[in-house]
Scaffold this motif. Structure first.
Motif, PDB file in Angstrom:
ATOM      1  N   UNK A 164     -77.505 -38.774  93.489  1.00 55.00           N
ATOM      2  CA  UNK A 164     -78.207 -39.975  93.043  1.00 55.00           C
ATOM      3  C   UNK A 164     -79.642 -40.007  93.577  1.00 55.00           C
ATOM      4  N   UNK A 165     -80.561 -40.583  92.806  1.00 57.99           N
ATOM      5  CA  UNK A 165     -81.945 -40.703  93.284  1.00 57.99           C
ATOM      6  C   UNK A 165     -82.056 -41.758  94.369  1.00 57.99           C
ATOM      7  N   UNK A 166     -83.227 -41.841  94.994  1.00 55.52           N
ATOM      8  CA  UNK A 166     -83.432 -42.817  96.062  1.00 55.52           C
ATOM      9  C   UNK A 166     -83.409 -44.231  95.501  1.00 55.52           C
ATOM     10  N   UNK A 167     -83.071 -45.166  96.370  1.00 56.06           N
ATOM     11  CA  UNK A 167     -83.015 -46.562  95.972  1.00 56.06           C
ATOM     12  C   UNK A 167     -82.092 -47.330  96.893  1.00 56.06           C
ATOM     13  N   UNK A 168     -82.060 -48.652  96.773  1.00 61.70           N
ATOM     14  CA  UNK A 168     -81.198 -49.471  97.629  1.00 61.70           C
ATOM     15  C   UNK A 168     -79.741 -49.027  97.531  1.00 61.70           C
ATOM     16  N   UNK A 169     -79.091 -48.909  98.683  1.00 58.85           N
ATOM     17  CA  UNK A 169     -77.698 -48.472  98.713  1.00 58.85           C
ATOM     18  C   UNK A 169     -76.995 -49.118  99.897  1.00 58.85           C
ATOM     19  N   UNK A 170     -75.677 -49.211  99.783  1.00 58.75           N
ATOM     20  CA  UNK A 170     -74.862 -49.770 100.854  1.00 58.75           C
ATOM     21  C   UNK A 170     -74.153 -48.637 101.588  1.00 58.75           C
ATOM     22  N   UNK A 171     -74.221 -48.645 102.913  1.00 58.47           N
ATOM     23  CA  UNK A 171     -73.491 -47.664 103.709  1.00 58.47           C
ATOM     24  C   UNK A 171     -72.101 -48.224 103.969  1.00 58.47           C
ATOM     25  N   UNK A 172     -71.081 -47.555 103.453  1.00 56.70           N
ATOM     26  CA  UNK A 172     -69.721 -48.059 103.502  1.00 56.70           C
ATOM     27  C   UNK A 172     -68.973 -47.557 104.726  1.00 56.70           C
ATOM     28  N   UNK A 173     -67.781 -48.129 104.932  1.00 60.23           N
ATOM     29  CA  UNK A 173     -66.936 -47.725 106.062  1.00 60.23           C
ATOM     30  C   UNK A 173     -66.488 -46.275 105.938  1.00 60.23           C
ATOM     31  N   UNK A 174     -66.560 -45.714 104.717  1.00 65.10           N
ATOM     32  CA  UNK A 174     -66.170 -44.319 104.506  1.00 65.10           C
ATOM     33  C   UNK A 174     -67.327 -43.372 104.803  1.00 65.10           C
ATOM     34  N   UNK A 175     -68.469 -43.931 105.199  1.00 67.60           N
ATOM     35  CA  UNK A 175     -69.620 -43.092 105.470  1.00 67.60           C
ATOM     36  C   UNK A 175     -70.348 -42.650 104.220  1.00 67.60           C
ATOM     37  N   UNK A 176     -70.061 -43.297 103.104  1.00 62.59           N
ATOM     38  CA  UNK A 176     -70.665 -42.956 101.821  1.00 62.59           C
ATOM     39  C   UNK A 176     -71.713 -44.007 101.468  1.00 62.59           C
ATOM     40  N   UNK A 177     -72.894 -43.563 101.065  1.00 64.24           N
ATOM     41  CA  UNK A 177     -73.915 -44.484 100.580  1.00 64.24           C
ATOM     42  C   UNK A 177     -73.702 -44.714  99.086  1.00 64.24           C
ATOM     43  N   UNK A 178     -73.478 -45.967  98.718  1.00 67.50           N
ATOM     44  CA  UNK A 178     -73.239 -46.315  97.319  1.00 67.50           C
ATOM     45  C   UNK A 178     -74.475 -47.018  96.768  1.00 67.50           C
ATOM     46  N   UNK A 179     -75.167 -46.417  95.794  1.00 67.59           N
ATOM     47  CA  UNK A 179     -76.359 -47.046  95.220  1.00 67.59           C
ATOM     48  C   UNK A 179     -76.045 -48.407  94.616  1.00 67.59           C
ATOM     49  N   UNK A 180     -77.041 -49.281  94.617  1.00 66.33           N
ATOM     50  CA  UNK A 180     -76.848 -50.628  94.097  1.00 66.33           C
ATOM     51  C   UNK A 180     -76.379 -50.617  92.655  1.00 66.33           C
ATOM     52  N   UNK A 181     -76.885 -49.673  91.837  1.00 66.95           N
ATOM     53  CA  UNK A 181     -76.489 -49.672  90.426  1.00 66.95           C
ATOM     54  C   UNK A 181     -75.017 -49.308  90.252  1.00 66.95           C
ATOM     55  N   UNK A 182     -74.456 -48.498  91.141  1.00 65.19           N
ATOM     56  CA  UNK A 182     -73.024 -48.190  91.067  1.00 65.19           C
ATOM     57  C   UNK A 182     -72.214 -49.377  91.588  1.00 65.19           C
ATOM     58  N   UNK A 183     -72.641 -49.907  92.733  1.00 68.80           N
ATOM     59  CA  UNK A 183     -71.970 -51.080  93.297  1.00 68.80           C
ATOM     60  C   UNK A 183     -72.054 -52.240  92.314  1.00 68.80           C
ATOM     61  N   UNK A 184     -73.203 -52.394  91.647  1.00 68.64           N
ATOM     62  CA  UNK A 184     -73.377 -53.465  90.685  1.00 68.64           C
ATOM     63  C   UNK A 184     -72.427 -53.358  89.506  1.00 68.64           C
ATOM     64  N   UNK A 185     -72.072 -52.130  89.119  1.00 63.38           N
ATOM     65  CA  UNK A 185     -71.114 -51.938  88.031  1.00 63.38           C
ATOM     66  C   UNK A 185     -69.744 -52.454  88.429  1.00 63.38           C
ATOM     67  N   UNK A 186     -69.356 -52.207  89.688  1.00 62.10           N
ATOM     68  CA  UNK A 186     -68.081 -52.722  90.190  1.00 62.10           C
ATOM     69  C   UNK A 186     -68.097 -54.251  90.226  1.00 62.10           C
TER      70      UNK A 186
END
Length: 368
Positions: A209-231
């Motif tokens: 994924x390209x750079x941009x706002x993301x959430x660092x999850x408990x699994x150690x995975x950075x989830x971009x806002x656009x993916x999190x937003x889809x959920x």
């Protein structure tokens, strides 16, 4: 400098950006000189669903706050919603003006903006041909004047030219690569929006994924806002809070097209449960409309192009579309000029092949 000259100069400078992310950052720098603000979030959107997609550029806003802001947009806010502005005659509005100087009427203001010292928000939808290609949120802190009519109109005048520039980036071809992304990525988010599980394919897709706002999850995975937003959108749909699909098209760092779609599951008692998000390569049928829109083909030109792709002759296209052969040839000539090609083979290769399956670095043959 007059507003008109400032607008034209701004668009000219922004138009030289070599990527959509660079466009947003350049636009932010230039606009701040005309419409001062303290923080902002610039979001690209899928023109079909109006959902946020990549890239997203945030200024003076923490990554986590971007996701919190979007939760208000999807679940509690009623004022100046982006989906409403996308359909409004004027797709620009300030919180202060809309509420008649009573911003506390807004749940976003009470729960998000005021605690962060924000006095007013100016938001806009960047749209062209009736489709949204971007959302803008500008914030001013307490102690500063609210956004005025001239500033709102300046942003409104930028909307269509900037949307057209964002749309045009779909013409950029993916970079050649020997590492093909394949398989189906699966992520599961709980009812509170936290990532609880992800398969290996999803991890690989997220790494691209390209750079941009993301959430660092408990699994150690950075989830971009656009993916999190889809959920989050899937959950909002399940709760009957507007919209009927949670689906976006997005590009990797190398320009490959992916599709991300989500659905919210329910527990045995009917309560909203986990949201399942799937990431996979976008089919050609999803990519082609974006490329066609980027080249600004008319509806009739698109119909002719589709039939050229099917291998129909000029007479065959003429019969199927009830046009004269002369008119069909004129359309094909116009299509060739817009795409910069000189044959039907080049046309089909450019629209239906090169954007989807770029040659690898080890290949020495000509594209298409």
């Amino acid at each position: 400098m007059s507003t008109a000259i400032g607008r034209d100069e701004l668009i000219s400078r922004v138009g030289r950006a070599d990527s959509p992310h660079r466009l947003l950052s350049t636009l932010a720098t230039q606009l701040r000189r005309v419409v001062p603000y303290d923080a902002a979030v610039w979001r690209s959107t899928d023109p079909e669903t109006g959902m946020i997609t990549s890239p997203i550029f945030a200024e003076n806003v923490e990554d986590h706050s971007c996701a919190v802001y979007w939760q208000y947009e999807l679940f509690t806010e009623k004022i100046n919603l982006f989906r409403d502005l996308a359909l409004a005659p004027v797709p620009v509005a300030s919180l202060w003006e809309t509420t008649g100087g009573e911003p506390e009427r807004s749940s976003l203001y009470r729960g998000f903006l005021a605690p962060r010292g924000v006095h007013d928000e100016l938001r806009a939808v960047l749209r062209v041909d009736g489709r949204p290609h971007g959302y803008v949120s500008l914030f001013r802190e307490k102690g500063r004047a609210e956004f005025n009519t001239g500033e709102r109109r300046f942003l409104e005048d930028l909307g269509t030219p900037i949307a057209r520039l964002l749309r045009a980036y779909a013409k950029q071809r993916p970079e050649p690569s020997d590492d093909a992304l394949t398989g189906t990525g699966l992520l599961l988010f709980d009812a509170a929006g936290a990532l609880v599980s992800a398969n290996d394919e999803a991890r690989r897709y997220l790494e691209e994924m390209p750079e941009g706002p993301a959430s660092l999850t408990a699994l150690g995975i950075r989830v971009p806002l656009w993916v999190h937003g889809t959920a989050m959108r899937a959950r909002a749909i399940a709760e009957e809070r507007g919209g009927d699909t949670a689906r976006i098209r997005m590009r990797t760092r190398t320009g490959r097209w992916l599709v991300c779609h989500a659905s919210c599951l329910r527990e045995a008692d009917g309560r909203v449960g986990v949201s399942a998000v799937i990431i996979e390569r976008a089919p050609i049928s999803d990519v082609t409309p974006l490329v066609v829109q980027a080249y600004e083909l008319s509806e009739r030109e698109l119909e002719v192009t589709q039939r050229v792709a099917r291998g129909l002759s000029t007479s065959g296209i003429s019969e199927e579309l009830h046009l004269s052969p002369h008119t069909v040839r004129d359309h094909i000539k116009a299509i060739f000029e817009k795409l910069g090609v000189s044959s039907r083979g080049e046309l089909v290769g450019q629209l239906f092949t090169e954007y989807y399956e770029p040659v690898s670095r080890s290949s020495t043959g000509r594209r298409g």
